[in-house]
Each structure stands twice: as C-alpha cells, then as structure tokens.
Design a protein around this motif. Structure first.
Motif, PDB file in Angstrom:
ATOM      1  N   THR A  31       1.437  -9.769 -15.156  1.00  0.00           N
ATOM      2  CA  THR A  31       0.301  -9.570 -14.041  1.00  0.00           C
ATOM      3  C   THR A  31       1.045  -9.184 -12.781  1.00  0.00           C
ATOM      4  N   ARG A  32       1.950  -9.831 -12.259  1.00  0.00           N
ATOM      5  CA  ARG A  32       2.471  -9.235 -10.895  1.00  0.00           C
ATOM      6  C   ARG A  32       3.425  -8.102 -11.119  1.00  0.00           C
ATOM      7  N   ALA A  33       3.776  -7.918 -12.214  1.00  0.00           N
ATOM      8  CA  ALA A  33       4.421  -6.723 -12.438  1.00  0.00           C
ATOM      9  C   ALA A  33       3.847  -5.529 -12.596  1.00  0.00           C
ATOM     10  N   GLY A  34       2.649  -5.678 -13.130  1.00  0.00           N
ATOM     11  CA  GLY A  34       1.516  -4.672 -13.164  1.00  0.00           C
ATOM     12  C   GLY A  34       0.710  -4.375 -12.122  1.00  0.00           C
ATOM     13  N   THR A  35       0.683  -5.276 -11.020  1.00  0.00           N
ATOM     14  CA  THR A  35      -0.244  -5.100  -9.792  1.00  0.00           C
ATOM     15  C   THR A  35       0.648  -4.925  -8.585  1.00  0.00           C
ATOM     16  N   TYR A  36       1.945  -5.535  -8.575  1.00  0.00           N
ATOM     17  CA  TYR A  36       2.650  -5.106  -7.437  1.00  0.00           C
ATOM     18  C   TYR A  36       2.856  -3.910  -6.838  1.00  0.00           C
ATOM     19  N   PRO A  37       3.227  -2.806  -7.824  1.00  0.00           N
ATOM     20  CA  PRO A  37       3.245  -1.352  -7.252  1.00  0.00           C
ATOM     21  C   PRO A  37       2.268  -0.898  -6.818  1.00  0.00           C
ATOM     22  N   PHE A  38       0.956  -1.060  -7.084  1.00  0.00           N
ATOM     23  CA  PHE A  38      -0.538  -0.869  -6.687  1.00  0.00           C
ATOM     24  C   PHE A  38      -0.529  -1.491  -5.191  1.00  0.00           C
ATOM     25  N   LEU A  39      -0.292  -2.594  -5.341  1.00  0.00           N
ATOM     26  CA  LEU A  39      -0.542  -3.190  -3.851  1.00  0.00           C
ATOM     27  C   LEU A  39       0.390  -2.715  -2.795  1.00  0.00           C
ATOM     28  N   TYR A  40       1.825  -2.173  -3.092  1.00  0.00           N
ATOM     29  CA  TYR A  40       2.902  -1.896  -2.351  1.00  0.00           C
ATOM     30  C   TYR A  40       2.360  -0.601  -1.973  1.00  0.00           C
ATOM     31  N   ALA A  41       1.748   0.126  -2.739  1.00  0.00           N
ATOM     32  CA  ALA A  41       1.271   1.582  -2.272  1.00  0.00           C
ATOM     33  C   ALA A  41       0.476   1.692  -1.224  1.00  0.00           C
ATOM     34  N   TRP A  42      -0.474   0.554  -1.099  1.00  0.00           N
ATOM     35  CA  TRP A  42      -1.430   0.386  -0.074  1.00  0.00           C
ATOM     36  C   TRP A  42      -0.267   0.279   1.259  1.00  0.00           C
ATOM     37  N   VAL A  43       0.724  -0.476   1.009  1.00  0.00           N
ATOM     38  CA  VAL A  43       1.441  -0.883   2.264  1.00  0.00           C
ATOM     39  C   VAL A  43       2.474   0.289   2.615  1.00  0.00           C
ATOM     40  N   GLU A  44       3.070   0.784   1.650  1.00  0.00           N
ATOM     41  CA  GLU A  44       4.007   1.763   1.830  1.00  0.00           C
ATOM     42  C   GLU A  44       3.682   3.168   0.914  1.00  0.00           C
ATOM     43  N   PRO A  45       2.651   3.640   1.126  1.00  0.00           N
ATOM     44  CA  PRO A  45       2.274   5.147   0.373  1.00  0.00           C
ATOM     45  C   PRO A  45       3.450   6.170   0.318  1.00  0.00           C
ATOM     46  N   GLU A  46       4.558   6.185   1.514  1.00  0.00           N
ATOM     47  CA  GLU A  46       5.392   6.905   1.384  1.00  0.00           C
ATOM     48  C   GLU A  46       6.466   6.628   0.308  1.00  0.00           C
ATOM     49  N   LEU A  47       6.499   5.361  -0.108  1.00  0.00           N
ATOM     50  CA  LEU A  47       7.538   4.792  -0.937  1.00  0.00           C
ATOM     51  C   LEU A  47       7.117   5.170  -2.456  1.00  0.00           C
TER      52      LEU A  47
END
Length: 838
Positions: A31-47
């Motif tokens: 679950t974390r593998a699937g959601t972490y990229p989405f949540l990270y995109a909120w924090v670092e959309p440039e990355l």
C-alpha cells in the motif's frame, strides 16, 4: 521512515513515466509502495509528476475502509505540520453499501474495483442516469492504484472486472499513470500483463525483499487435512496447543455462520467467537474491525485475557493487518490460500500453522468449490500442490512456486482470452459509454449478481424518497432467491415482502445540476409474486418481519422481532463542510455564474487535472495550455441556451412571482440575463407556483444542445486555432467540446437542438450578445467576442458534431475528461454560499 528497496523501484519507475506491476509478499508494505509516489508528488511536484488525485481500487470494501482510516490519520498529521501535504484536502471511502464519495471528488479515494469501473464506463453505481458521465473523467484524470488484482471478479466467459481493468489500462496507456499490485501473481500472468500493458515489473525476480523486517525470522507451516473443516477441528486444536487466538476462513457466508454458531455451543464461556462477513451495517463492521485490530494486532500487550476465535469469509483475505498463530481454511485457489495465510505469523519472529481442509461435497458427491466455480481446476491443482509440501514451512519463493503450478494453465487461458476478446470487450465498453446501460455491468464488472437490501417497515416516496442515502446489505441475488421459499412461507399474511424502487424523472435542464431524484415504491412483491420479479433490480427494501439483525451475527433470514427496524442512514461526511444541495437555487446573472464557475474551478479543481491535460495535449500535439483555454470557453458558453427569449421570459416571470413567497428573493430588470432564479424545491408552495407559471406561459425550455448550436462557430474556431490546422486533432477537440456542452446536464442528452431566438426579441438591446461577451471577458477570452454567431438558428441535429465512442476512443476519453470538469465546476458554483464579485 525510509523506503524499502522494492518501494524505491516503484517510485523511480513512476518518476520516469512508466506504468508499474508490483508483486510483493503479504505484509510487506505494498500500500505504501502505491501511495507514497502520489503523496510525494504533493510535496515535491518538480521531482515526480503525477496527478493530484488518486483512486485506489481494491476487491473488497473492508480493505478500502481500512486504508481510508489509515491515510486519513496520515494526512491529518501533516495538516498540523508545515508540509505541503496539508493542502491535500480530502481522503474518502466509497463502496456501494457505504457511499462516502459517490462523485469521486476526494483527492485520495479508496474504493472497490466495481465502483471504479462503473464510473469509467459511465454506469456509476449509486448515481442517477443523468450523472452517468460524471465519474469517468475522474478515473481518466487520476493516478490509479489497483491492489490485490488477482481477486478482481472474473466471469465464465473471461470477462468481468479482472479483464475490463486491463482493457481500461490499455485505453489509458498514454494518458493515465497507474500501479497494479498483488502478492500472488503466477509468473505466467505477471510477464504476460507486463508485455501487453507495457509495464515495468517489480517482483522477486527483479527486486530484493530481504530488507523488509516483517519478512525476517518468521515461519509458517502448511498442513493438508483430508476432510472438510468442522468446529471440532478448531476447538480440538485450540485446546491441544493451548492457543489464545485462532482464525477460521470459510468460502461462503452460510458456512461461516453455521460453524460460528456451532463453535459457540461447543466452547466454554471464556472463549469469544467473533464472526465477520458482509452482512453487517457500517457501524457494526467498523466496531468489529476495531476489535480485531486490538485483539489480533501486532501489539499483543493490548490483547484481553479472553481466548478468541475469528470466523470469517474472504473479506479478511486481504488488507486486515492482523495475525493469528493458526488458520483453519477451506480449500480455495492457491493465490487465495497464500493471501489468507498472510494473516498467520504476519510479523517478524512469529511462527504459525495453516491447516487446509478439503471442501464439503454437493448432493451429487462432487466437491463444492463455491464461490470459485470458474476456478475448479485451479482448486484441484492447488490441493495437489499443497499436498507435496504438507507439514513444511514455506518461504515466499516456495509459495509463488505453488501459485505457478496451480494457476499457470488458468492464467495462460486468461491471457489468450483477453487477446481474443479485445474487439468484443471494446465494443461493450463503447456501448456503455454510448448508452449508459447498467445491464452491461455483469459482462464488464461482476457477473456475480448482487442486490442490496434495505430494511424498512413501509417504504414510500414520503418515508424513503432517497434510498441510496441509507445503508444497505449486499448479497448475491442467488442467496436471496434461495431464501424466497422462506420469505413466501413466513410472510404469507403480510401485505408485502419486498419493495422495488422506481426513480422519478426530473427535468435536469430546467432544474440544474446534481439532480437527486425521489423514488417511489408502488411496486411491491407479496407471497403471490414470483422470484423472477427481483431479476435486474439492484436495490430492494425488505419487510423487517422477515429478517433478524444484531451486531453479533448481522443479517439472517429468520422471523424478525423488531417490526419497526430501519436501515441506518449513511454516516455524514465530516471531512468536508456541508454545502447546499440541488434543491435550493439563488438568483444570479449569467456573468455572475460564469465568474463563479471560474473561481471554484481555479480554487478546487484545476490542480487535479494538470497532469492529464498535458497528456492529452501531448497526444494531440496541441500547445501547452490549450485544454485550459478550451475549458474556460466551455464555462462561458455552456448555458448560452438560457439566453433565448423563451428561457428568459420564463425566468423573469418566475423571479417576479416568487417574491410573493420569498421576501428575500432578488428583483430583476428586464434587461438582466438570468442564469439561475431564486428557487427552493423543498417548499410546497413554490412547487405549486412552478406548476402555475408553467401552465400560464409554458414549460421552461431546454438549453444544453441549444448552447452548443449557437456557439458551434466559437468551438470550431478555438479547436482549429489550438490544433494549428491539424484537422484530426481539431475534430477530436471540437467534438469533445460540443458533447460536453450538450451533455452538461444529462449524460444521454441527444444533440437535437430546438430553434433558437436570442433575448430579447422586441428591441435592439442585444442582451444575449452582451451577456456572452461579458462571460467571455470573465474567463479572459475577450478576443473571441469578435467571432460572428447566428442568434436565430433553426432546429438542428448536432449528432455529426458530437463524439461517437465507436468511431473515436480518443475523442470519447477527452469528452469524458472535459464534461467532468465542466459539470463539477457548475455544481460547485451553485453550492458556493458566500460569493463576492471583485
């Protein structure tokens, strides 16, 4: 907490714009593998570039609910910090029984695959047919995660959610990012899906799971028992090994209920027998889940001293983060057995025992593999494979070897069928888009025909006008049919046994967005009816005299003691501020409405669709920002049909008359271009006044297709301009925009535009032209005011200017994306309570 190696691989693949298929052990953090990229995109959309909306689809609602609770806490914690994640506004849980977000508005939505696919196909469960095209755009515009994919429904013919998901992902291959996950793919299926979907594989063969603590220092033994599971097996093992906890998983609710009741009779008072299946209301399901989290969780210091046995069905097969020293399970496909075993010795350092029992026999002496009718050969091979390892401790690699042996032939047939059925399945998908026919759901989503039961002593339009606002209990229609003899015999003296709702027609164009049509209940079945009368019905009310319900055993077909029992209302959504419903409208001019639409769009919606807008622009070779401009034009023109003489005459007459009933109603000038009047449909006097006005000056005219008709030159001009004379791209964009305007009130509105006469007809004030010019200015498209329009066009059929799903998949997908944003902005503008025009 840092990422495990395989989780980093998932992140890096998505970062590169790749699609991902992940196979990882149970309890390893998929679950974390699937959601972490989405949540990270909120924090670092440039990355990492992902959509700002995520739809996380699971096979079972238990899983969706658990994830919703977990991630609600995560997001709330971030709101109190300085992280940009605090801007993620809404985490929701949506199932048929518990509609917490029926319009897919949340930034992070946990839902069942049935809900996701029905939304994508424009046959959304729980929404009226008028709103059938509303949720498809949310699916197209989101980052999609599919968890425990192997448990998705599969039909006899090879159709169903499991294969429709693959067709959807092929259609969205170049548009929408996604991750598909499971613990128990066979290598055959894993490699085949990666090849067909162009996905990156993250699995035991391509990654390393040795850094996951939960996978270290634990043992899980598997033992075959040649006879069917009985309560005595469970209790004898518990006594012999002095166990404090035991888990029992049965293949059917009826079998679980029988074993649980017998265990209660068999065990002493200090043993608590808990049952868990799909026949509880929401609050009772949550209470049970909370108890299981405490009594079967990782922290054993929270356990009570009481010994406990959990008897459940497949709903605990995935998702529940519980552990038990022993599992007694009916034989099932190997992938399901491995998933069930994931609830045994789940955490590091634990040792557990899994007993696999043969299934009972039918009256004919054949193995009863219900509900795995389509996987009987898989069950037989699973039995044979587990026999070879009986009594041994199995690691993840060996578990996958068993899955490969048992599922290889079935999975290869599935892949072959998928390829063969592409033309037929695509035709069905396009039929669903075109006709919004829910009778296609069994072929495309779930052939296991379910019906939702509401409990009510006297359902009528007055007592139960909106049945989907109440909690129901879903069960297979075949189970209800099996109970028909009981219902008829028990209810022979009752006036009715089951009641069938009928949706009343609502004039969505006259009344506006978000129709919430009332239901009538005249169709009632008594003891003289036939069981065939419940075919094709997705929701029924049942007489409480025929059923029993309590928080321990849930719903049973036994004579009821509480004859006034009513299904509880859906839980209020406390995550979002309550807003006005569709029954109350406030006066506003055309320009005011368009300004408000742009305001709510920029505030609440624009951020969600940026990624997908760029995807469409790239595929159609449109300049960046083209679809943003197209959307602003749609806002400005979608209600131009209201600038007709007939519509304005009706609106002015109503606004003048309603002031006698509502002293706060606004006064209007004859030169005003009205977009919405003051109206409260809950007020019986206003409803009667509506009939009087209609009888006096005629029905309020339709306006959606008329809007597209008048503004067709504008739409085509913008489409050609943005496509730089690329006729293919211009036609796709034009057809999508026309269809979005025509169907911004109802998904099935035809392009039959009536003759149009701009307002007013008696002088040269040109209120219609001035209102449109002001609207274009409000959305910063002033230059389009010079495009000549005909304000007196004759009746016209716009079908040739609209999307045809069977001819263009791309145009259909773009239309569904645009109409979602148009309708959503329109609804939010109507709901906006405080508004000051700067």
């Amino acid at each position: 907490m840092s990422l495990f190696r395989y989780q980093k691989q998932v992140f890096e693949a998505l970062q590169k714009g790749q699609k991902v298929i992940l196979q990882a052990p149970t309890g390893s953090g998929k679950t974390r593998a699937g959601t972490y990229p989405f949540l990270y995109a909120w924090v670092e959309p440039e990355l990492i570039d992902l959509p700002r909306q995520c739809i996380y689809s699971v096979p079972l609602q238990t899983l969706a609910r658990q994830f919703k609770h977990e991630y609600t806490h995560i997001v709330r914690a971030q709101r109190n910090a300085s992280s940009p994640l605090r801007n993620l506004k809404h985490v929701a849980f949506q199932t048929g029984d518990n509609p917490g977000d029926p319009k897919f508005e949340a930034d992070l939505l946990f839902t069942t695959i049935d809900q996701t696919l029905s939304g994508f196909l424009s046959i959304p469960y729980g929404l009226s047919k008028a709103l059938a095209n509303f949720n498809a755009g949310a699916v197209i515009g989101s980052y999609l995660v599919f968890d425990e994919y192997h448990l998705f429904p599969l039909n006899k013919s090879g159709g169903g959610a499991l294969t429709t998901t693959l067709h959807m992902l092929q259609l969205l291959r170049d548009i929408t990012p996604w991750t598909l996950m499971t613990a128990t793919f066979s290598r055959t299926l894993l490699r085949g899906l990666c090849e067909r979907l162009g996905a990156t594989e993250v699995s035991l063969d391509t990654s390393d799971f040795s850094d996951i603590p939960s996978q270290q220092g634990k043992q899980r033994f598997f033992t075959i028992r040649e006879e069917p599971l009985t309560p005595e097996h469970v209790w004898d093992d518990m006594r012999e090994h002095n166990r404090q906890r035991a888990l029992v998983i049965c293949n059917t609710v009826e079998r679980a209920m029988t074993i649980a009741q017998k265990l209660r009779d068999l065990t002493p008072d200090d043993v608590s027998v808990i049952v868990f299946y799909n026949r509880f209301f929401q609050q009772d399901r949550e209470r049970i889940e909370q108890r299981l989290a405490q009594e079967f969780g990782e922290d054993k210091s929270k356990y009570s001293l009481q010994r406990m046995i959990l008897v459940a069905t497949q709903i605990v097969e995935v998702g529940l983060n519980i552990t038990s020293p022993v599992l007694h399970t009916d034989l099932a496909p190997a992938s399901s057995i491995i998933q069930r075993a994931g609830r045994v010795a789940r955490f590091a350092g634990e040792t557990g025992q899994v007993y696999i029992y043969d299934v009972p026999r039918t009256k004919n002496g054949a193995p009863d593999y219900a509900p795995y009718f389509e996987q009987q050969d898989v069950c037989a091979l699973s039995w044979k494979s587990f026999q070879q390892y009986s009594g041994q401790s199995l690691d993840y690699a060996t578990e996958l070897a068993i899955v490969d042996y048992a599922h290889h032939a079935f999975d290869q047939r599935l892949l072959d069928q998928f390829q063969e059925q592409v033309p037929e399945q695509r035709r069905l998908i396009k039929d669903a888009w075109t006709q919004c026919r829910r009778d296609l759901a069994p072929k495309l989503i779930r052939e296991i025909d379910n019906v939702t039961l509401l409990i009510h002593p006297n359902p009528t339009r007055e007592t139960l006008p909106h049945p989907y606002e109440y909690q129901g209990i879903s069960m297979r229609r075949s189970i209800l049919k099996k109970a028909w003899s009981y219902l008829r015999d028990t209810g022979g003296e009752l006036e009715w046994l089951l009641a069938i709702p009928h949706e009343k027609n609502v004039d969505t164009q006259a009344f506006g967005q978000s129709p919430n049509p009332p239901y009538s209940w005249e169709h009632r079945l008594d003891a003289q009816a036939t069981v065939a009368d419940i075919d094709g019905v997705d929701l029924l009310a049942i007489n409480p005299a025929l059923i029993s319900y309590d928080h321990v055993l849930g719903l049973r077909f036994e004579p009821g003691k509480d004859l006034h029992l009513i299904s509880p209302a859906q839980k209020a959504n406390t995550e979002r501020k309550p807003k006005r419903g569709a029954d109350i409208y406030t006066y506003e001019t055309y320009q005011e409405h368009i300004k408000k639409m742009l305001f709510v769009y920029q505030r609440d919606l624009a951020y969600q669709g940026v990624h997908i807008r760029r995807s469409f622009e790239r595929l159609l070779t449109l300049p960046q920002g083209s679809l943003e401009q197209a959307l602003r034009l749609l806002f400005a023109i979608h209600d131009v049909g209201k600038l007709s003489e007939g519509w304005q005459r009706w609106a002015h007459a109503w606004q003048s008359a309603v002031r006698s009933l509502n002293p706060h109603a606004s006064s209007s000038s004859t030169h005003d271009a009205i977009a919405h009047t003051d109206l409260d449909r809950r007020d019986s006097q206003q409803r009667q006044l509506h009939k009087t006005i209609t009888a006096t000056i005629g029905r309020c005219p339709n306006h959606a297709a008329e809007s597209a008709l008048v503004c067709l030159p504008l739409i085509r001009h913008v489409a050609l301009q943005q496509a730089a004379e690329n006729v293919y791209a211009a036609e796709i964009l034009s057809n999508a925009m026309v269809s979005a305007v025509v169907r911004h009130h109802h998904a099935l509105t035809e392009g039959n535009a009536t003759a149009f006469q701009g307002y007013p007809v008696t002088n040269q004030s040109h209120t219609d032209r001035q209102a449109l010019s002001a609207a274009l200015q409000a959305v910063f498209l002033d230059d389009l005011s010079t495009i000549p329009l005909i304000w007196t066009p004759p009746q016209t059929m716009l079908a040739d200017a609209m999307v045809k799903p069977h001819e263009s998949e791309m145009a259909t997908l773009l239309y569904l994306f645009l109409v979602r944003l148009l309708r959503h902005a329109d609804q939010l503008a109507l709901q906006e309570e405080s508004w000051e025009d700067d």
